[in-house]
Design an enzyme around this catalytic site. Structure first.
Site: not given
Ligand code: IPD
Ligand code: CA
Ligand code: CA
Ligand code: CA
Length: 258
Positions: A62, A78, A80-81, A83, A209
């Site tokens: 990412e 990813d 940190i999913d 964030t 994701d």
């Molecule tokens: C997000 C998370 C979130 C989703 C967003 C993503 P991130 O990823 O998965 O649940 O609703 O669309 O972009 O940015 O925290 O890695």
């Molecule tokens: Ca994510």
């Molecule tokens: Ca992320």
């Molecule tokens: Ca992100």
């Protein structure tokens, strides 16, 4: 490969944990899209170790510039999913790593070090949470189904996307048990895989994701498609729809209702 991958991801989890409990500066990639030095640090750690251990795989991640990278034999990361959860100390955040061979899912690992939950799957071998086999729920009544979704970062700037989110909730909420928005797409897919949710949908996701979660869900008996019920394309489709299989048709119908 899976054991080594998990060993490295668990080490990276220590870094995520350190960041989760510390005071950190937050930067904005866009109005709703946050990033911290820990997103970058976890990603660099993983890329460093993976490139040494698995040199034949291209790494797609990412927080990196992926422009010249070819998808084929690839590891999609990813760091940190969730964030926003990470920043606000909501313990629903995870490292997500999907391994692809010739563009096909091969291994998926999603690790939440805060709750100490590690989800893993390998093609043809089933899905596991902390070593215990998981399966999707058998609920087939949409009215009794718990549905999860997410709100795209574009909902802060794109009125069409915001309208679409609201419209779909308006249609689905009265027809299902309830709706959740916990803030990690990778974990949302794992929660369908473990039978916690019957279904999940979201728009505008990126490959990192869902790269791991889709394998974990399909190996747990679930179904994944785009909004038309066709095969979900990792880099192309606007919507992902992921369910226990039993409520898939009904969720698709409701998502397409006007
Ligand atoms: C997000 C998370 C979130 C989703 C967003 C993503 P991130 O990823 O998965 O649940 O609703 O669309 O972009 O940015 O925290 O890695
Ligand atoms: Ca994510
Ligand atoms: Ca992320
Ligand atoms: Ca992100």
């Amino acid at each position: 490969m899976k054991d080594k991958l998990i060993e490295i991801i668990k080490e990276a989890g220590e870094l995520l944990k350190e960041g989760y409990f510390s005071n950190k500066e937050v930067n904005f990639k866009a109005k709703k899209d946050l990033v911290t030095k820990y997103d970058v640090a976890v990603e660099n750690f993983l890329k460093n170790r993976f490139s040494k251990e698995f040199p034949s795989f291209t790494l797609i991640a990412e927080e990196s510039d992926n422009t010249d990278i070819k998808f084929g034999d690839s590891i999609i990361i990813d760091p940190i999913d969730g964030t926003t959860n990470f920043v606000n100390q909501v313990p629903h955040t995870a490292i997500s790593v999907g391994v692809y061979k010739n563009k096909e899912p091969y291994i998926g690992v999603v690790y939440n070090p805060i709750l100490n939950e590690l989800y893993e799957a390998k093609t043809g071998c089933g899905s596991f949470l902390n070593g215990k086999k998981i399966e999707v729920s058998k609920e087939n009544d949409f009215q009794k189904s718990l549905i999860s979704t997410g709100f795209p970062y574009t909902s802060g700037s794109n009125q069409n996307d915001l309208n679409d989110v609201i419209k779909k909730i308006e249609i689905i909420l009265p027809k299902c048990q309830d709706i959740r928005r916990l803030g990690s797409a990778a974990l949302d897919l794992c929660y369908v895989a473990r039978g916690t949710y019957e279904g999940y949908y979201e728009m505008n996701l990126k490959a990192w994701d869902v790269s791991a979660g889709i394998l974990i869900l399909s190996e747990a008996g679930g179904k994944i498609s785009n909004i038309n019920g066709e095969e979900y394309k990792l880099f192309d489709d606007k919507y992902i729809v992921a369910t226990n299989g039993y409520i898939h048709k009904e969720l698709i119908l409701n998502l397409n209702a006007k």
